[in-house]
Design a protein around this motif. Sequence first.
Motif, PDB file in Angstrom:
ATOM      1  N   ILE A 286       0.937  -1.154   0.090  1.00 37.45           N
ATOM      2  CA  ILE A 286      -0.152   0.068   0.054  1.00 37.45           C
ATOM      3  C   ILE A 286       0.819   1.161  -0.051  1.00 37.45           C
ATOM      4  N   GLU A 287       0.213   2.308  -0.419  1.00 40.07           N
ATOM      5  CA  GLU A 287       1.144   3.603  -0.279  1.00 40.07           C
ATOM      6  C   GLU A 287       0.314   4.609   0.347  1.00 40.07           C
ATOM      7  N   ILE A 288       1.040   5.210   1.568  1.00 37.27           N
ATOM      8  CA  ILE A 288       0.361   6.204   2.350  1.00 37.27           C
ATOM      9  C   ILE A 288       1.297   7.341   2.435  1.00 37.27           C
ATOM     10  N   ASP A 289       0.837   8.548   3.152  1.00 30.65           N
ATOM     11  CA  ASP A 289       1.391   9.830   3.317  1.00 30.65           C
ATOM     12  C   ASP A 289       2.537   9.316   4.026  1.00 30.65           C
ATOM     13  N   ARG A 290       3.872  10.028   3.814  1.00 34.46           N
ATOM     14  CA  ARG A 290       5.071   9.660   4.649  1.00 34.46           C
ATOM     15  C   ARG A 290       4.965  10.024   6.109  1.00 34.46           C
ATOM     16  N   ASN A 291       4.232  11.091   6.507  1.00 33.32           N
ATOM     17  CA  ASN A 291       3.999  11.874   7.849  1.00 33.32           C
ATOM     18  C   ASN A 291       3.379  10.616   8.727  1.00 33.32           C
ATOM     19  N   LEU A 292       2.630   9.599   7.967  1.00 32.78           N
ATOM     20  CA  LEU A 292       1.868   8.616   8.841  1.00 32.78           C
ATOM     21  C   LEU A 292       3.016   7.687   9.531  1.00 32.78           C
ATOM     22  N   LEU A 293       4.102   7.496   8.820  1.00 32.75           N
ATOM     23  CA  LEU A 293       4.925   6.494   9.113  1.00 32.75           C
ATOM     24  C   LEU A 293       5.808   6.872  10.530  1.00 32.75           C
ATOM     25  N   LEU A 294       5.800   6.103  11.524  1.00 36.74           N
ATOM     26  CA  LEU A 294       6.224   6.578  12.754  1.00 36.74           C
ATOM     27  C   LEU A 294       7.989   6.077  12.988  1.00 36.74           C
ATOM     28  N   GLU A 295       8.508   6.496  13.787  1.00 36.83           N
ATOM     29  CA  GLU A 295      10.035   6.190  14.200  1.00 36.83           C
ATOM     30  C   GLU A 295       9.775   4.259  14.360  1.00 36.83           C
ATOM     31  N   ASN A 296      10.951   3.965  13.962  1.00 35.96           N
ATOM     32  CA  ASN A 296      11.151   2.248  14.173  1.00 35.96           C
ATOM     33  C   ASN A 296      10.166   1.541  13.302  1.00 35.96           C
ATOM     34  N   ASP A 297       9.821   2.144  12.201  1.00 34.23           N
ATOM     35  CA  ASP A 297       8.867   1.910  10.935  1.00 34.23           C
ATOM     36  C   ASP A 297       7.678   0.973  11.382  1.00 34.23           C
ATOM     37  N   GLN A 298       7.017   1.981  11.974  1.00 33.30           N
ATOM     38  CA  GLN A 298       5.545   1.493  12.601  1.00 33.30           C
ATOM     39  C   GLN A 298       4.533   2.570  12.320  1.00 33.30           C
ATOM     40  N   VAL A 299       3.175   1.908  12.234  1.00 36.72           N
ATOM     41  CA  VAL A 299       1.982   3.040  11.924  1.00 36.72           C
ATOM     42  C   VAL A 299       1.012   2.665  12.944  1.00 36.72           C
ATOM     43  N   PHE A 300       0.098   3.792  13.128  1.00 36.15           N
ATOM     44  CA  PHE A 300      -0.937   3.682  14.009  1.00 36.15           C
ATOM     45  C   PHE A 300      -2.312   2.846  13.413  1.00 36.15           C
ATOM     46  N   VAL A 301      -2.890   2.126  14.100  1.00 30.56           N
ATOM     47  CA  VAL A 301      -4.120   1.267  13.596  1.00 30.56           C
ATOM     48  C   VAL A 301      -5.171   1.536  14.650  1.00 30.56           C
ATOM     49  N   VAL A 302      -6.265   1.276  14.366  1.00 34.57           N
ATOM     50  CA  VAL A 302      -7.417   1.396  15.149  1.00 34.57           C
ATOM     51  C   VAL A 302      -7.793   0.275  15.568  1.00 34.57           C
ATOM     52  N   ARG A 303      -7.868  -0.448  16.762  1.00 37.23           N
ATOM     53  CA  ARG A 303      -8.714  -1.739  17.387  1.00 37.23           C
ATOM     54  C   ARG A 303      -9.617  -1.117  18.157  1.00 37.23           C
ATOM     55  N   ASP A 304     -10.898  -1.490  18.195  1.00 39.33           N
ATOM     56  CA  ASP A 304     -11.981  -1.385  19.223  1.00 39.33           C
ATOM     57  C   ASP A 304     -12.194  -0.008  19.686  1.00 39.33           C
ATOM     58  N   SER A 305     -11.753   1.092  18.751  1.00 44.25           N
ATOM     59  CA  SER A 305     -11.783   2.581  18.992  1.00 44.25           C
ATOM     60  C   SER A 305     -10.575   3.003  19.871  1.00 44.25           C
ATOM     61  N   ILE A 306      -9.575   2.201  19.688  1.00 43.92           N
ATOM     62  CA  ILE A 306      -8.434   2.633  20.795  1.00 43.92           C
ATOM     63  C   ILE A 306      -7.044   2.556  19.479  1.00 43.92           C
ATOM     64  N   LEU A 307      -6.330   3.476  19.760  1.00 43.46           N
ATOM     65  CA  LEU A 307      -5.105   3.415  18.809  1.00 43.46           C
ATOM     66  C   LEU A 307      -4.185   2.677  19.322  1.00 43.46           C
ATOM     67  N   ASP A 308      -3.482   1.827  18.343  1.00 42.95           N
ATOM     68  CA  ASP A 308      -2.510   0.832  18.593  1.00 42.95           C
ATOM     69  C   ASP A 308      -1.373   1.033  17.423  1.00 42.95           C
ATOM     70  N   THR A 309      -0.153   0.492  17.518  1.00 41.94           N
ATOM     71  CA  THR A 309       0.744   0.446  16.595  1.00 41.94           C
ATOM     72  C   THR A 309       1.154  -0.780  16.125  1.00 41.94           C
ATOM     73  N   MET A 310       1.522  -0.815  14.964  1.00 41.21           N
ATOM     74  CA  MET A 310       1.775  -2.076  13.873  1.00 41.21           C
ATOM     75  C   MET A 310       3.137  -1.732  13.256  1.00 41.21           C
ATOM     76  N   PRO A 311       3.783  -2.966  13.489  1.00 45.98           N
ATOM     77  CA  PRO A 311       5.221  -2.995  12.528  1.00 45.98           C
ATOM     78  C   PRO A 311       5.239  -2.799  11.120  1.00 45.98           C
ATOM     79  N   VAL A 312       5.585  -2.397  10.453  1.00 43.90           N
ATOM     80  CA  VAL A 312       5.729  -2.544   8.729  1.00 43.90           C
ATOM     81  C   VAL A 312       6.839  -2.475   8.329  1.00 43.90           C
ATOM     82  N   LYS A 313       6.946  -2.955   6.827  1.00 43.22           N
ATOM     83  CA  LYS A 313       8.356  -2.880   6.149  1.00 43.22           C
ATOM     84  C   LYS A 313       8.194  -1.899   4.962  1.00 43.22           C
ATOM     85  N   PRO A 314       8.701  -0.707   5.015  1.00 46.58           N
ATOM     86  CA  PRO A 314       8.630   0.460   3.910  1.00 46.58           C
ATOM     87  C   PRO A 314       9.733  -0.396   2.913  1.00 46.58           C
ATOM     88  N   VAL A 315       9.250  -0.349   1.769  1.00 44.90           N
ATOM     89  CA  VAL A 315      10.227  -0.376   0.430  1.00 44.90           C
ATOM     90  C   VAL A 315      10.463   0.378  -0.445  1.00 44.90           C
TER      91      VAL A 315
END
Length: 377
Positions: free
Chosen positions: A303-332
């Motif tokens: 997928i392609e997203i805005d660069r500002n949405l990528l957090l440090e340590n290659d993570q992004v915010f996800v929404v789970r049951d109305s709560i924010l959480d982080t998920m590790p991703v692989k930038p290519v």
Amino acid sequence: MRKIILSVIGVLLIIFSFIGAQKLIASKNKPRPVKEKIIKTVFTDTVKNTTIKIVIPATGSLVAKRRVELYAEVQGVFKPSHKLFKPGQTYTKGQTLIHIDANEYYASVQAEKSNLYNSLSAIMPDLRLDFPEVYQKWQNYLNGYNINKSTPALPKMSSDKENYFITGRGIVSSYYKVKNLEQRLAKYRISAPFTGVLTQALVTQGSLVRSGQKLGEFIDPSVYEMEVALSENYASLLKVGEPVILNSLDDTETYKGLVSRVNGSIDATTQTITAYIDVENETLKEGMYLEAEINAKEEENAIEIDRNLLLENDQVFVVRDSILDTMPVKPVHFSETSVVLKNIPDGTVILEKNVPGAYAGMLVKPFKEVISKKDAK
């Protein structure tokens, strides 16, 4: 009377004290207000992995693919012609660009041609007597000799004796001397190697031209090429013949180009590799700056997203049951404004826009849910 007044004042003090005590008791029993939990409204997006085309942006200026720097190899006066030797002047292939006065040199060439003709005429009687079998061949050459035209090649020698005889009379050396002079005489006239336009003129008609002097520049305006420097990471991705989209810097015009060449070495200083893009269009001019979009490769399940949405340590915010959480991703792949990511399962809800002060565990409400509730009301 005094006792009555004091009694009344005492009774009033007792009454007011009682009322005050009742208010104090009531205030202690009053429940404290409960602070409402703040739930931020956020924009979300549901992940759907697809094949993402990785496009490499690059900028560069156009240069004519065919260009000639005009230099004088002889000396003389620049003769006027029917076309002014000025920038912007067009010429067709074979048309004279520059004609330098060669009258003096032309006379010396004609003199050498005459000497060659005389030398040939002098050996003809001996050829008739000693080499009658080749006499007619040389006689035909002599009959066709014209000092006002280019000197034809000498007849082919059929034997060693003929070769020794002709060479010993100085015919061969005289012939090559004439051909050398003819070659130099041709340099007094510079013709257009292709149909094009003059972009630089450093001399004017009637001026003295010296040997080795630069006279101007001549280009073919039909085909241009753009040189772009790309990171060495893309060296294995660039392919000759790859289509390229070129945009003007103000995004008003779009052109189609092709990768024509890729440099085989990487610049040791900048660690970049150079690619050349061919583009044809009548509206293009040399020196124009364009922005290229080179299709490097296709990344599957990404997928392609805005660069500002990528957090440090290659993570992004996800929404789970109305709560924010982080998920590790692989930038290519990173571009100026976006990033291509992998390892995010389909159906994952991620932030579509950055949320100031966001943190893992934060309560959020997707913007779509807010709209649907308002519509229901």
